[in-house]
Design a protein around this motif. Structure first.
Motif, short mmCIF file in Angstrom:
data_model
loop_
_atom_site.label_atom_id
_atom_site.label_comp_id
_atom_site.label_asym_id
_atom_site.label_seq_id
_atom_site.Cartn_x
_atom_site.Cartn_y
_atom_site.Cartn_z
N ARG A 94 129.22 19.35 19.93
CA ARG A 94 128.85 20.75 20.04
C ARG A 94 130.03 21.47 20.69
O ARG A 94 130.24 21.38 21.89
N GLN A 97 122.66 27.56 26.77
CA GLN A 97 121.97 27.21 25.53
C GLN A 97 120.60 27.87 25.47
O GLN A 97 120.09 28.17 24.40
N THR A 101 131.54 30.47 26.07
CA THR A 101 130.33 29.67 25.98
C THR A 101 129.26 30.24 26.91
O THR A 101 129.57 30.65 28.03
N ILE A 122 128.55 27.04 22.19
CA ILE A 122 127.19 27.59 22.31
C ILE A 122 127.36 29.02 22.79
O ILE A 122 127.93 29.26 23.85
N MET A 129 125.16 28.02 17.69
CA MET A 129 125.79 26.77 18.11
C MET A 129 126.69 26.30 16.98
O MET A 129 126.31 26.34 15.81
N TYR A 150 116.22 25.66 22.05
CA TYR A 150 116.98 25.00 20.98
C TYR A 150 116.38 23.64 20.64
O TYR A 150 116.03 22.86 21.53
#
Length: 271
Positions: free
Chosen positions: A203, A79, A76, A206, A196, A83
């Motif tokens: 979620r 982000q 991961t 990512i 994602m 986004y």
């Protein structure tokens, strides 16, 4: 499969009644049901659409993933600042953006069983050849690099552009594909595509996808990329880059096709 740039027809889903698109929230709710079971959702125009998860449109892609399968959980990453739910369920995300054609094929696996994950929603978003992000053109205009939104935070869009953003839903083979362009660059980061993965309402991953630097160099010699100079960050100098993020890129019919496998934890808490 038929699909338009505005997202009014949903690739690998049956749709749509009326004019409008299915927002990501409605899509996630629909994916929470049984695979293959039709689910009625409301489009952005207020019309009703029926969507049914099914595995079509990805035949012939399995060979792209040969040698790339892994049961190691995909790492991961941050982000990033750009986004937001673009409200675009579609495979062709180019809109009016110029650039070298690129097909992106992503296979989602369960990190424990190594089996394909069906019904997972995969979103991707990236900058255009000039380094701009839709919904954040002013913030990503190259004035010192990316800004706004904050690491890990969802962005409140500052403009009405939605190019180079979209979502697709995996079928039984766990594969989605997008039609886009080769991303450009901006100060402080290597060339990348954000991704994602949602399972249910969570979620679960990512991450980012990146490219071999020899290919980046070749692509950037052509227009519109060649209009810009001064690229300052490459894979070996990027804080986020990991070798596992490199896409396997081939040529098909004169276009570039990039493939990557993501292994996600599909059983994490639904928060």
């Amino acid at each position: 499969m038929a699909d338009d740039h505005g997202g009014q027809r949903v690739s690998r889903r049956t749709a749509l009644a009326g004019i409008g698109s299915i927002g990501l929230g409605a899509l996630l709710a629909a994916c929470g049901g049984d695979a293959g079971t039709p689910t009625a959702v409301t489009t952005t125009s207020g019309s009703t659409a029926t969507i049914t998860p099914r595995s079509t449109g990805t035949s012939g892609l399995e060979d792209l993933f040969a040698g790339a399968n892994t049961c190691t959980l995909t790492e991961t990453t941050t982000q990033g600042p750009y986004y937001f739910d673009a409200d675009k369920v579609r495979s062709d995300i180019r809109e009016d953006r110029e650039g070298t054609p690129l097909r992106v094929a992503v296979k989602i696996q369960d990190g424990e069983t190594c089996e394909p994950l069906s019904g997972a929603v995969v979103e991707i978003w990236h900058c255009d050849a000039g380094g701009l992000y839709s919904g954040a053109e002013a913030m990503s205009s190259g004035q010192g690099g990316p800004g706004g939104g904050g690491p890990g935070g969802d962005l409140e869009p500052a403009d009405d552009k939605r190019y180079l953003r979209g979502a697709q839903v995996t079928g039984a083979d766990g594969i989605v594909q997008f039609v886009t362009i080769w991303p450009g660059w901006y100060p402080g980061r290597t060339v990348h595509i954000h991704a994602m993965v949602h399972v249910g309402d969570a979620r679960v991953l990512i991450t980012q996808m990146m490219f071999d630097e020899d290919l980046n160099t070749k692509v950037f010699e052509s227009r519109p990329y060649a209009r810009r100079t001064g690229r300052d960050t490459f894979n070996d100098g990027d804080d986020i880059y990991r070798p596992s993020m490199l896409m396997k890129v081939t040529r098909r019919g004169g276009d570039y096709v990039g493939a990557i496998v993501f292994a996600a934890d599909s059983d994490q808490d639904r928060t």
